[in-house]
Design a protein around this motif. Sequence first.
Motif, mmCIF file in Angstrom:
data_model
loop_
_atom_site.group_PDB
_atom_site.id
_atom_site.type_symbol
_atom_site.label_atom_id
_atom_site.label_comp_id
_atom_site.label_asym_id
_atom_site.label_seq_id
_atom_site.Cartn_x
_atom_site.Cartn_y
_atom_site.Cartn_z
ATOM 1 N N ASN A 176 113.043 89.832 -40.303
ATOM 2 C CA ASN A 176 114.340 90.096 -40.932
ATOM 3 C C ASN A 176 114.935 88.804 -41.470
ATOM 4 N N ARG A 177 114.816 87.728 -40.699
ATOM 5 C CA ARG A 177 115.382 86.438 -41.117
ATOM 6 C C ARG A 177 114.718 85.957 -42.398
ATOM 7 N N ILE A 178 113.386 86.055 -42.438
ATOM 8 C CA ILE A 178 112.665 85.555 -43.614
ATOM 9 C C ILE A 178 113.046 86.355 -44.856
ATOM 10 N N ILE A 179 113.053 87.688 -44.709
ATOM 11 C CA ILE A 179 113.335 88.513 -45.897
ATOM 12 C C ILE A 179 114.781 88.311 -46.354
ATOM 13 N N LEU A 180 115.722 88.285 -45.403
ATOM 14 C CA LEU A 180 117.133 88.117 -45.784
ATOM 15 C C LEU A 180 117.341 86.791 -46.507
ATOM 16 N N ASN A 181 116.766 85.717 -45.938
ATOM 17 C CA ASN A 181 116.980 84.405 -46.546
ATOM 18 C C ASN A 181 116.398 84.346 -47.948
ATOM 19 N N ASN A 182 115.272 85.017 -48.136
ATOM 20 C CA ASN A 182 114.666 85.003 -49.457
ATOM 21 C C ASN A 182 115.475 85.811 -50.456
ATOM 22 N N LEU A 183 116.064 86.935 -49.987
ATOM 23 C CA LEU A 183 116.716 87.861 -50.933
ATOM 24 C C LEU A 183 118.150 87.484 -51.290
ATOM 25 N N THR A 184 118.767 86.592 -50.493
ATOM 26 C CA THR A 184 120.201 86.344 -50.705
ATOM 27 C C THR A 184 120.513 85.922 -52.127
ATOM 28 N N ASP A 185 119.666 85.073 -52.710
ATOM 29 C CA ASP A 185 119.956 84.624 -54.073
ATOM 30 C C ASP A 185 119.646 85.699 -55.104
ATOM 31 N N LYS A 186 118.736 86.608 -54.750
ATOM 32 C CA LYS A 186 118.247 87.554 -55.760
ATOM 33 C C LYS A 186 119.082 88.817 -55.850
ATOM 34 N N VAL A 187 119.549 89.327 -54.731
ATOM 35 C CA VAL A 187 120.374 90.541 -54.780
ATOM 36 C C VAL A 187 121.701 90.269 -54.091
ATOM 37 N N SER A 188 122.756 90.913 -54.623
ATOM 38 C CA SER A 188 124.099 90.517 -54.188
ATOM 39 C C SER A 188 124.509 91.149 -52.867
ATOM 40 N N HIS A 189 123.910 92.310 -52.506
ATOM 41 C CA HIS A 189 124.457 93.013 -51.344
ATOM 42 C C HIS A 189 124.040 92.372 -50.024
ATOM 43 N N ILE A 190 123.099 91.431 -50.066
ATOM 44 C CA ILE A 190 122.602 90.878 -48.800
ATOM 45 C C ILE A 190 123.641 89.949 -48.169
ATOM 46 N N LEU A 191 124.283 89.121 -48.979
ATOM 47 C CA LEU A 191 125.227 88.151 -48.410
ATOM 48 C C LEU A 191 126.399 88.852 -47.735
ATOM 49 N N SER A 192 126.841 89.979 -48.325
ATOM 50 C CA SER A 192 128.006 90.656 -47.756
ATOM 51 C C SER A 192 127.648 91.582 -46.593
ATOM 52 N N SER A 193 126.355 91.764 -46.344
ATOM 53 C CA SER A 193 125.975 92.669 -45.254
ATOM 54 C C SER A 193 126.045 91.947 -43.913
ATOM 55 N N GLN A 194 126.229 92.745 -42.877
ATOM 56 C CA GLN A 194 126.230 92.185 -41.522
ATOM 57 C C GLN A 194 124.992 92.638 -40.769
ATOM 58 N N VAL A 195 124.453 91.742 -39.973
ATOM 59 C CA VAL A 195 123.288 92.072 -39.151
ATOM 60 C C VAL A 195 123.744 92.159 -37.701
ATOM 61 N N ASP A 196 123.421 93.241 -37.033
ATOM 62 C CA ASP A 196 123.778 93.396 -35.617
ATOM 63 C C ASP A 196 122.522 93.452 -34.774
ATOM 64 N N TYR A 197 122.556 92.780 -33.634
ATOM 65 C CA TYR A 197 121.474 92.918 -32.672
ATOM 66 C C TYR A 197 121.921 93.864 -31.560
ATOM 67 N N ASP A 198 121.049 94.755 -31.167
ATOM 68 C CA ASP A 198 121.301 95.709 -30.064
ATOM 69 C C ASP A 198 122.677 96.362 -30.123
ATOM 70 N N PRO A 199 123.060 96.988 -31.228
ATOM 71 C CA PRO A 199 124.361 97.648 -31.244
ATOM 72 C C PRO A 199 124.320 98.943 -30.423
ATOM 73 N N ARG A 200 125.511 99.486 -30.224
ATOM 74 C CA ARG A 200 125.608 100.712 -29.430
ATOM 75 C C ARG A 200 125.760 101.883 -30.390
ATOM 76 N N HIS A 201 124.792 102.775 -30.393
ATOM 77 C CA HIS A 201 124.862 103.943 -31.279
ATOM 78 C C HIS A 201 125.000 105.200 -30.431
#
Lengths: 549, 411
Positions: A176-201
């Motif tokens: 996830n880290r590799i793909i996110l870091n690569n995509l941030t410059d290319k697509v706009s929705h990545i920077l504004s998204s939040q990543v959660d670890y182990d959320p409660r669903h």
Amino acid sequence: MQLLRVHRTFPKLKKVITRRYSQALQLEENEYTDAPVYPPIIDTSLEARKLRIRQTLHKKIQEINTVEEKQIALNMPRFYGWQSIVLNDNKVPFNAMPLVQHYTRTHFQSIDKLPEIYAKSSPIADTIVQEIKSCIEECIATENEGVERNIVTSLDKPEKQQISDAHTKNIVKQINRIILNNLTDKVSHILSSQVDYDPRHEAFWFIGSVDLPWDVRKWRKKQKWYKGRLDQPLDRPVQYIGSPILTIRNHLPLKPIIDHSEAENPDFKVPKFSHIPESVGYFSEFRHGTNIPGFWPGDFDEFGLMSFHGRGHILDRSESFGPEDNLEALHCQAIKASFGWLLAQASYQGFTTFNDLTYPLVTQTVLTDGHLVSFYAYQLNTIVMHNDEVDSNPKHNVCFGTKPLELYETIENGKVKGLNEDVLKMLVQFYLNAPEERDHAMKPYLGKEEQIIADIEDDNRRCWLESRYKHLVANRPKHFLLPELYDWEKIYKIKFNTRFFEARRRPFEFDINPFKRRLDDHLPPYIPKVLRPYPKSRKKFETTYYPNV
Amino acid sequence: MKLSNVLYRQHVGFMFKKHWAVQGRRVPIDTSIEAKLKAKGIPVEDALEFVKEKPEPRERIEIIGKYEQVKPLDENHPDYKERPCLTLKNTSVLLEGISQAQVLTKSIIAEDKLPQRIEEMAELSAPKAVHEGVKKAILSANVFDCEQKKLPKIKDAERPAFNFPRILGISDRRKNEILTNKLLQLVEKSNDAEVTQNKYVVNDAECHSVFDKDGDLIKFQDVSGILVTSNKPMKHELNENDIPFIEIPDLYPVKHTVTLPPEHFYSENSKYPLRPSVSKKHPHTTWLHFNRTEVGNLYETPVTPTQILGRSLTHAFTVASAYAKQLHGEDVKDLPEPIHINCIQTDGQRFHFGVFELNTLNVDGTDGTKNVWYCKNDVKLYDSSRYLSGMPVLENYNPKVYGYINAFYNC
């Protein structure tokens, strides 16, 4: 004379007793119309009356302004919580697919490549895969052989499953880290998204058209008013509880995979499963229904883009279940997880299990153990499947899913051999799927100014609702023990009436069902005299602000 | 629940059992017949000797269970050593805090001073979207996360016996995990892909470092919340002449090993989480979490601010020395080239930044080559973030912290 005395002791009584006959003088002028206007003819049969009561309840829930109050309203009928069928995300019993499909009203379609809307991002994905390929290979090799980790296991789950899930978590975080870091410059929705670890669903809904539990049927047999409708089906509350490894969410929703009108397509068939859930291996528990998509109402990023789940539970399944059922178990896990998360998201948009979605919601789910990866795209079209609607609702939810695909062949000498670029491309395409603004109202059933509790202006009401809501969804044990029929009472008082001389004190001696108690059926906190407002206040108890349903 | 109330109501069986229990313990009455028989010369033998056969000694059976049996902690344990090892774990702190840490690691401190390059880079302003992201991260860690776990007991000094209702909420461990991970994600997202490709991020990395100091064997065990590593060793340009005080403090009357409990079960090797074969193994920045519910003094007194600062130094030393020992072998003393490492400690609100320069692993005495610790402490990220009467609140966000984190990542 007596009346006078009464009036002296209760001075306000005078105002209460009004003179009815004095109103007869005010005759309405428009009492007569040219054409006769009749009141609507309503069905007065018992079933119709009951249905109307339920419908007014659903209407009332729809008209509540805030998200949290709607959730409290869903729980109003039960003080001790609903006896819900609990669907977990880390255990799938044998042959659970029909049940899961019926309970989530999901049509499952097995696919080999992603649905059509992903075709557009295919060329970009190809270039990105080439860019990140070496990094992914390296991180997989490092996570498998290069990092020393101390995995602490607990005794409540199988050890193999825990180790596998912990390992998966590390790999997923890296990829996830590799793909996110690569995509941030290319697509706009990545920077504004939040990543959660182990959320409660968590998600809660009602499902209809399920056979009666035997004890309910036994009880009905004793009641004379149930004569002739002994087998009338019952709403069963269902609770999903899960915790994905990682989720990504954004303030905009994903585009629908298929058109909303397509949801009524009769080709999307969902098998009906009316056997009791215990026959499959799902059991029930008393708990308040909760809808939680990993954050409290008020967070800006309230639409999920994708979630990653481990598949360690497959290791704990009996060998006799066979590979086919293991595959179905994965599908079940994906359907439960996607539906659960989307329903919780939908409930933050003001929809409940009684008020249907007015637009589709979409999520993407990835099940993986670091080596095998399966992709699922899920479209939520309807969330109404309670007893009155389960047979008449034409809409179905749709889930597209692949088989588990190998991300790579083997790891030899610290190097990954045979990385499957197609699988990596699918994953990148999931990330590239950009959310979009919709051109319709997103929250039609919420208030204009008050949408969550924090918007309420009245301080007392806001604070009270906030603490009540958090207390409710915490599902913490009650201060007092649950009412219980002790064994000795059953033997010496009910089966054999050996203690007829004793005073009757226990609820069953008065034919009272202690579990038939509403959420607001309790004494509010007492206000001590010193704390009451000056000069004189007769208000002994604090105000409660339960929703009026 | 007290069961007796319910059971007393009616339970014939209990009466029976009680009766049996009482009757079973009856003492036989001495009928004095034994003495009479003996007087007449008739031998008396104990009846039990004929009834009871002596049990044969049985061998202990090793049962293969679902889980491996835990070996008893005695002298036969494989990890048992005669020589005690004074161990500092990540859940305990040093009594004298930063000054004791200085003696243990033989370091001098440059107070409130970071390398020039970091200070310069920290001044660069970040785009507004990034600061929005930091605010989101703070709120998500303190307000919007849905964890509902029991928080520590509330105590009122005025009325210590009063029991307040237990509040459920986000545990400090989870708060720290969310905040630090989201901050790092933001930093990485706002950097170029070329920079991030050369770095590697490991969560919960455990480092052990074993060393001798003045005849005592000492072990530091520490866990980095996040360990950022890079493909080449990090270098800072540092000027030691800037440091005003180069003396290592004297702790007298306290000995420097105070509050390091001796342990006999340990392994003598240091441990660095990444194996030597990994290309991106060089430590860059280590993030240390201060979880108030987990970290405490040995003697249960509250943790003081200097003790928290001492944690940063010992932590940076642990990671750097474990790496140095992997690089140069277990017995290395003076390093051919100094090792630099960044350290960020946070309790979710305050940030302590530090840069550690490891020159020597020979920590005996106070003379000779010393290690250097540059630090900037107590930078607040925000004043408060919580539900204030039902509304989520974030007060006084400080954008400088992000600048430092970004500078640490990029140097």
